[in-house]
Design a protein around this motif. Structure first.
Motif, PDB file in Angstrom:
ATOM      1  N   ASP A 153      11.178  19.947 -11.865  1.00  0.00           N
ATOM      2  CA  ASP A 153       9.915  20.546 -11.415  1.00  0.00           C
ATOM      3  C   ASP A 153       8.816  19.487 -11.452  1.00  0.00           C
ATOM      4  OD1 ASP A 153       7.979  22.384 -10.653  1.00  0.00           O
ATOM      5  OD2 ASP A 153       7.657  23.102 -12.699  1.00  0.00           O
ATOM      6  N   PRO A 154       8.935  18.447 -10.588  1.00  0.00           N
ATOM      7  CA  PRO A 154       7.997  17.312 -10.640  1.00  0.00           C
ATOM      8  C   PRO A 154       6.547  17.697 -10.367  1.00  0.00           C
ATOM      9  CG  PRO A 154       9.297  17.241  -8.624  1.00  0.00           C
ATOM     10  CD  PRO A 154       9.906  18.289  -9.494  1.00  0.00           C
ATOM     11  N   LEU A 155       6.302  18.802  -9.652  1.00  0.00           N
ATOM     12  CA  LEU A 155       4.936  19.214  -9.344  1.00  0.00           C
ATOM     13  C   LEU A 155       4.369  20.196 -10.367  1.00  0.00           C
ATOM     14  CD1 LEU A 155       5.206  19.722  -5.461  1.00  0.00           C
ATOM     15  CD2 LEU A 155       4.429  17.698  -6.731  1.00  0.00           C
ATOM     16  N   GLY A 156       5.192  20.550 -11.348  1.00  0.00           N
ATOM     17  CA  GLY A 156       4.711  21.458 -12.381  1.00  0.00           C
ATOM     18  C   GLY A 156       4.402  22.851 -11.874  1.00  0.00           C
ATOM     19  N   LEU A 157       5.131  23.320 -10.867  1.00  0.00           N
ATOM     20  CA  LEU A 157       4.859  24.630 -10.285  1.00  0.00           C
ATOM     21  C   LEU A 157       5.133  25.767 -11.273  1.00  0.00           C
ATOM     22  CD1 LEU A 157       6.338  24.175  -6.692  1.00  0.00           C
ATOM     23  CD2 LEU A 157       3.957  23.980  -7.426  1.00  0.00           C
ATOM     24  N   ALA A 158       6.071  25.530 -12.193  1.00  0.00           N
ATOM     25  CA  ALA A 158       6.405  26.574 -13.165  1.00  0.00           C
ATOM     26  C   ALA A 158       5.229  26.907 -14.068  1.00  0.00           C
ATOM     27  CB  ALA A 158       7.610  26.148 -13.999  1.00  0.00           C
ATOM     28  N   ASP A 159       4.321  25.961 -14.216  1.00  0.00           N
ATOM     29  CA  ASP A 159       3.164  26.168 -15.091  1.00  0.00           C
ATOM     30  C   ASP A 159       1.887  26.416 -14.305  1.00  0.00           C
ATOM     31  OD1 ASP A 159       4.794  25.612 -17.364  1.00  0.00           O
ATOM     32  OD2 ASP A 159       4.581  23.456 -16.954  1.00  0.00           O
ATOM     33  N   LEU A 160       2.036  26.652 -12.991  1.00  0.00           N
ATOM     34  CA  LEU A 160       0.865  26.789 -12.137  1.00  0.00           C
ATOM     35  C   LEU A 160       0.092  28.075 -12.398  1.00  0.00           C
ATOM     36  CD1 LEU A 160      -0.678  25.418  -9.818  1.00  0.00           C
ATOM     37  CD2 LEU A 160       0.750  26.702  -8.215  1.00  0.00           C
ATOM     38  N   GLY A 161       0.821  29.131 -12.760  1.00  0.00           N
ATOM     39  CA  GLY A 161       0.168  30.415 -12.984  1.00  0.00           C
ATOM     40  C   GLY A 161       0.834  31.188 -14.096  1.00  0.00           C
ATOM     41  N   SER A 162       0.884  32.494 -13.935  1.00  0.00           N
ATOM     42  CA  SER A 162       1.461  33.372 -14.943  1.00  0.00           C
ATOM     43  C   SER A 162       2.969  33.521 -14.744  1.00  0.00           C
ATOM     44  CB  SER A 162       0.797  34.750 -14.850  1.00  0.00           C
ATOM     45  OG  SER A 162       1.099  35.347 -13.592  1.00  0.00           O
ATOM     46  N   GLU A 163       3.588  34.359 -15.584  1.00  0.00           N
ATOM     47  CA  GLU A 163       5.003  34.646 -15.419  1.00  0.00           C
ATOM     48  C   GLU A 163       5.259  35.342 -14.075  1.00  0.00           C
ATOM     49  OE1 GLU A 163       5.959  36.954 -18.882  1.00  0.00           O
ATOM     50  OE2 GLU A 163       6.625  35.196 -19.991  1.00  0.00           O
TER      51      GLU A 163
ATOM     52  N   THR B 185       3.671  34.700 -11.360  1.00  0.00           N
ATOM     53  CA  THR B 185       3.659  33.633 -10.352  1.00  0.00           C
ATOM     54  C   THR B 185       5.024  32.955 -10.289  1.00  0.00           C
ATOM     55  OG1 THR B 185       1.316  33.241 -10.817  1.00  0.00           O
ATOM     56  CG2 THR B 185       2.492  31.539  -9.577  1.00  0.00           C
ATOM     57  N   LEU B 186       5.598  32.685 -11.462  1.00  0.00           N
ATOM     58  CA  LEU B 186       6.916  32.055 -11.519  1.00  0.00           C
ATOM     59  C   LEU B 186       7.967  32.960 -10.879  1.00  0.00           C
ATOM     60  CD1 LEU B 186       8.738  29.758 -12.473  1.00  0.00           C
ATOM     61  CD2 LEU B 186       8.923  30.900 -14.701  1.00  0.00           C
ATOM     62  N   ALA B 187       7.871  34.263 -11.120  1.00  0.00           N
ATOM     63  CA  ALA B 187       8.814  35.208 -10.513  1.00  0.00           C
ATOM     64  C   ALA B 187       8.666  35.202  -8.995  1.00  0.00           C
ATOM     65  CB  ALA B 187       8.579  36.613 -11.067  1.00  0.00           C
TER      66      ALA B 187
ATOM     67  N   THR C 102      13.142  45.387   0.859  1.00  0.00           N
ATOM     68  CA  THR C 102      13.387  44.648  -0.384  1.00  0.00           C
ATOM     69  C   THR C 102      12.145  44.557  -1.259  1.00  0.00           C
ATOM     70  OG1 THR C 102      12.930  42.520   0.706  1.00  0.00           O
ATOM     71  CG2 THR C 102      15.224  43.242   0.634  1.00  0.00           C
ATOM     72  N   GLU C 103      10.964  44.532  -0.635  1.00  0.00           N
ATOM     73  CA  GLU C 103       9.733  44.422  -1.404  1.00  0.00           C
ATOM     74  C   GLU C 103       9.258  45.772  -1.945  1.00  0.00           C
ATOM     75  OE1 GLU C 103       7.749  41.658  -2.230  1.00  0.00           O
ATOM     76  OE2 GLU C 103       9.491  40.517  -1.571  1.00  0.00           O
ATOM     77  N   SER C 104       9.863  46.851  -1.457  1.00  0.00           N
ATOM     78  CA  SER C 104       9.386  48.191  -1.829  1.00  0.00           C
ATOM     79  C   SER C 104      10.322  48.923  -2.777  1.00  0.00           C
ATOM     80  CB  SER C 104       9.195  49.036  -0.553  1.00  0.00           C
ATOM     81  OG  SER C 104       8.307  48.421   0.342  1.00  0.00           O
ATOM     82  N   LYS C 105      11.441  48.305  -3.139  1.00  0.00           N
ATOM     83  CA  LYS C 105      12.431  48.985  -3.962  1.00  0.00           C
ATOM     84  C   LYS C 105      12.095  48.889  -5.451  1.00  0.00           C
ATOM     85  CE  LYS C 105      16.771  48.397  -2.984  1.00  0.00           C
ATOM     86  NZ  LYS C 105      18.058  47.757  -2.667  1.00  0.00           N
ATOM     87  N   GLY C 106      11.859  50.029  -6.091  1.00  0.00           N
ATOM     88  CA  GLY C 106      11.667  50.059  -7.533  1.00  0.00           C
ATOM     89  C   GLY C 106      10.483  49.239  -8.014  1.00  0.00           C
ATOM     90  N   THR C 107      10.605  48.737  -9.244  1.00  0.00           N
ATOM     91  CA  THR C 107       9.558  47.907  -9.832  1.00  0.00           C
ATOM     92  C   THR C 107       9.584  46.521  -9.193  1.00  0.00           C
ATOM     93  OG1 THR C 107       9.795  49.060 -11.947  1.00  0.00           O
ATOM     94  CG2 THR C 107       8.628  46.963 -11.977  1.00  0.00           C
ATOM     95  N   HIS C 108       8.436  46.049  -8.740  1.00  0.00           N
ATOM     96  CA  HIS C 108       8.370  44.755  -8.070  1.00  0.00           C
ATOM     97  C   HIS C 108       8.716  43.633  -9.035  1.00  0.00           C
ATOM     98  CE1 HIS C 108       6.568  41.454  -5.625  1.00  0.00           C
ATOM     99  NE2 HIS C 108       6.989  42.223  -4.638  1.00  0.00           N
ATOM    100  N   TYR C 109       9.337  42.574  -8.515  1.00  0.00           N
ATOM    101  CA  TYR C 109       9.773  41.475  -9.378  1.00  0.00           C
ATOM    102  C   TYR C 109       8.611  40.761 -10.069  1.00  0.00           C
ATOM    103  CZ  TYR C 109       9.014  39.191  -4.822  1.00  0.00           C
ATOM    104  OH  TYR C 109       8.494  38.782  -3.629  1.00  0.00           O
ATOM    105  N   THR C 110       7.421  40.817  -9.524  1.00  0.00           N
ATOM    106  CA  THR C 110       6.268  40.199 -10.196  1.00  0.00           C
ATOM    107  C   THR C 110       5.758  41.061 -11.344  1.00  0.00           C
ATOM    108  OG1 THR C 110       4.715  41.214  -8.630  1.00  0.00           O
ATOM    109  CG2 THR C 110       5.523  38.994  -8.111  1.00  0.00           C
TER     110      THR C 110
END
Length: 205
Positions: free
Chosen positions: A47-57, A59-61, A134-142
């Motif tokens: 993760d050379p651009l540090g995207l995993a730390d760009l926002g919240s959990e 955001t990572l999801a 896919t975006e409307s099924k159950g609890t959203h992944y974010t």
């Protein structure tokens, strides 16, 4: 991918590349980048651009869901391009004045151009519908729900051993990453002569 019928036919084969259809009991929000599927050698946690730390959990999801969707699309696109380039096609007519055989004799991008506008909109509409589902099924992944699943055919991986499932998920992502590089290379070769030396001179580019 570039022929309407081939695109729709290949959509069903997405399941072959999609063992992440069920995320077992672990959600994307409960994982760090080192624990997520796809963090494998030789670039574990790359993760050379540090995207995993760009926002919240959340955001990572969202980033992981985007990577997963793009991986699946890229695998279908790469497979579709190769199928089209090999001249494989359905019998009969795609439209009253366009045969599958005539499309198979063209370069993949030229074949897409030759598809009637109505056919293109059918493909775009199908993709839009799949995205909405896919975006409307159950609890959203974010918000802690499962990552995007395959709309059709539905596949249940709930009975698969957790370690085996994690391995399959990593394979799907790694194959998808390679497919993204592949289809980008195909696009570059088709539009910028000589940009991909390995494909220079190939009649399908």
């Amino acid at each position: 991918m570039k022929v309407a019928a081939l695109t729709l036919a290949l959509a069903g084969s997405a399941a072959a590349f999609a063992p992440a259809a069920k995320q077992a009991s672990t959600t994307a929000l409960s994982m760090g980048i080192e624990d997520m599927p796809g963090a494998t050698a030789p670039f574990k946690g790359f993760d050379p651009l540090g995207l995993a730390d760009l926002g919240s959990e959340s955001t990572l999801a969202w980033f992981r869901a985007a990577e997963l969707k793009h991986s699946r699309v890229a695998m279908l696109a790469t497979t579709g391009y190769l199928v089209q380039a090999a001249g494989i096609h359905f019998p009969g007519m795609l439209a009253k004045d366009v045969s599958f055989e005539s499309l198979s004799s063209m370069k993949p991008f030229d074949a897409w151009t030759a598809v009637p506008e109505a056919g293109k909109w059918q493909i775009i509409g199908t993709i839009f519908l799949a995205e909405i589902i896919t975006e409307s099924k159950g609890t959203h992944y974010t918000k802690g729900g499962d990552l995007p699943t395959i709309v059709f055919p539905p596949i249940d991986f709930s009975s698969v051993d957790a370690d085996t499932l994690a391995t399959k998920q990593s394979r799907e992502l790694n194959n998808g990453r390679l497919a993204m590089i592949s289809i980008m290379s195909f696009v570059a070769a088709a539009n910028i002569p000589g940009s991909v030396p390995a494909l220079t001179g190939n009649p399908m580019f």
